[in-house]
Design a protein around this motif. Structure first.
Motif, short mmCIF file in Angstrom:
data_model
loop_
_atom_site.label_atom_id
_atom_site.label_comp_id
_atom_site.label_asym_id
_atom_site.label_seq_id
_atom_site.Cartn_x
_atom_site.Cartn_y
_atom_site.Cartn_z
N ASN A 210 105.37 -92.43 7.72
CA ASN A 210 106.30 -92.46 6.42
C ASN A 210 106.73 -91.09 5.97
OD1 ASN A 210 106.91 -94.69 6.89
ND2 ASN A 210 106.39 -95.86 5.81
N ARG A 211 105.45 -90.69 5.48
CA ARG A 211 106.38 -89.37 4.90
C ARG A 211 106.74 -88.00 6.00
NH1 ARG A 211 104.85 -89.59 -0.95
NH2 ARG A 211 106.07 -91.78 -1.21
N LEU A 212 105.48 -88.06 6.81
CA LEU A 212 105.84 -87.19 8.36
C LEU A 212 107.37 -87.20 8.81
CD1 LEU A 212 101.86 -86.51 9.01
CD2 LEU A 212 103.14 -84.94 8.21
N LYS A 213 107.55 -88.29 8.74
CA LYS A 213 108.97 -88.76 9.05
C LYS A 213 109.89 -87.55 8.63
CE LYS A 213 107.02 -92.20 12.48
NZ LYS A 213 106.87 -92.96 12.77
N MET B 34 97.28 -94.31 5.76
CA MET B 34 98.14 -93.88 7.66
C MET B 34 99.65 -94.03 7.63
SD MET B 34 96.37 -92.22 8.81
CE MET B 34 97.21 -91.79 10.33
N SER B 35 100.08 -95.54 6.77
CA SER B 35 100.99 -96.27 7.03
C SER B 35 102.15 -94.95 5.54
CB SER B 35 101.94 -97.40 6.68
OG SER B 35 100.69 -97.88 5.05
N LEU B 36 101.55 -94.76 4.93
CA LEU B 36 101.82 -94.06 3.82
C LEU B 36 103.05 -93.00 4.58
CD1 LEU B 36 103.84 -93.57 0.61
CD2 LEU B 36 102.00 -93.15 -0.10
N LEU B 37 101.08 -91.98 4.98
CA LEU B 37 101.70 -90.30 5.91
C LEU B 37 102.65 -90.94 6.69
CD1 LEU B 37 100.37 -87.65 5.25
CD2 LEU B 37 97.85 -88.72 6.14
N GLU C 36 114.54 -72.50 4.80
CA GLU C 36 116.05 -72.09 6.29
C GLU C 36 116.16 -73.68 7.01
OE1 GLU C 36 113.58 -68.33 7.77
OE2 GLU C 36 113.77 -67.37 6.33
N HIS C 37 115.08 -74.23 7.36
CA HIS C 37 115.54 -75.57 8.16
C HIS C 37 115.27 -76.66 7.59
CE1 HIS C 37 113.46 -71.56 10.28
NE2 HIS C 37 114.73 -71.97 11.03
N LYS C 38 114.84 -76.85 6.66
CA LYS C 38 114.72 -78.29 6.15
C LYS C 38 115.37 -79.34 6.62
CE LYS C 38 117.50 -76.34 2.10
NZ LYS C 38 116.88 -76.34 0.95
N VAL C 39 114.12 -79.20 7.98
CA VAL C 39 113.52 -80.52 8.87
C VAL C 39 112.55 -81.20 8.47
CG1 VAL C 39 115.68 -79.70 10.40
CG2 VAL C 39 113.36 -78.95 10.81
N PRO C 40 111.82 -82.16 8.31
CA PRO C 40 110.52 -82.66 8.91
C PRO C 40 109.91 -81.83 9.71
CG PRO C 40 111.75 -84.32 8.67
CD PRO C 40 113.63 -83.00 8.44
N ALA D 196 104.45 -77.50 17.07
CA ALA D 196 103.74 -78.79 16.54
C ALA D 196 104.35 -79.57 15.35
CB ALA D 196 102.18 -78.26 15.85
N HIS D 197 104.35 -80.14 15.20
CA HIS D 197 104.57 -81.54 14.72
C HIS D 197 103.61 -82.60 14.39
CE1 HIS D 197 107.35 -83.57 11.43
NE2 HIS D 197 107.07 -84.54 12.60
N PRO D 198 102.51 -82.93 13.20
CA PRO D 198 102.85 -82.40 12.14
C PRO D 198 101.93 -81.68 12.87
CG PRO D 198 101.82 -83.60 11.91
CD PRO D 198 102.75 -84.75 12.75
N LEU D 199 102.30 -79.81 11.72
CA LEU D 199 100.84 -78.97 11.43
C LEU D 199 100.62 -78.86 10.58
CD1 LEU D 199 99.99 -75.60 12.81
CD2 LEU D 199 101.62 -74.68 11.51
#
Length: 140
Positions: A51-54, A46-49, A136-140, A112-115
């Motif tokens: 961080n990656r999602l952010k 969960m902590s790794l996930l 096109e958007h390159k955002v997390p 949604a974030h994350p979708l």
């Protein structure tokens, strides 16, 4: 309720949220232990996930069958991300919508974030739409 026994006389009864172990020693000596169900325990991933999602625009959660990937995506991520949306392509209607018009399908979930797209391999057209959106958007 599910009952399992072993050769030592320990019986495990599985209820909705708890596993209670009843052990009989002598006549009526009963010890009760409450242990959280395995799918409700804390997950090291969960902590790794989180961080990656952010920090990453796309994160893949892959693993063997029945290891809790969908449970993490459906139950645990919304506890950490209030704008999370979970979609499974086990639903034929959602799968068809994603296959026929993948860009408009994704645009319905801009908020949604994350979708989370569970069983995404069942709607392969969605991958090109995701790539286009990220390029096109390159955002997390």
């Amino acid at each position: 309720m599910m009952r399992q026994s072993d050769i030592f006389g320990i019986e495990v009864f599985t209820f909705q949220k708890w596993v209670s172990i009843y052990t009989t020693i002598a006549k009526i000596d009963i010890h009760i232990y409450n242990i959280p169900m395995p799918h409700k325990r804390s997950r090291h991933i969960m902590s790794l996930l989180q961080n990656r999602l952010k920090s990453q625009p796309v994160v893949a959660l892959q693993g063997a069958r029945q290891t809790g990937k969908s449970f993490i995506a459906r139950e645990l991520l919304p506890q950490k991300f209030t704008k999370a949306a979970y979609i499974t392509f086990d639903s034929n209607a959602l799968k068809h919508a994603a296959q026929s018009t993948p860009e408009s399908f994704l645009s319905e979930y801009d908020h949604a974030h994350p979708l989370v797209l569970d069983e995404a391999q069942k709607a392969p057209a969605i991958f090109d739409a995701i790539k286009k959106e990220v390029d096109e958007h390159k955002v997390p």
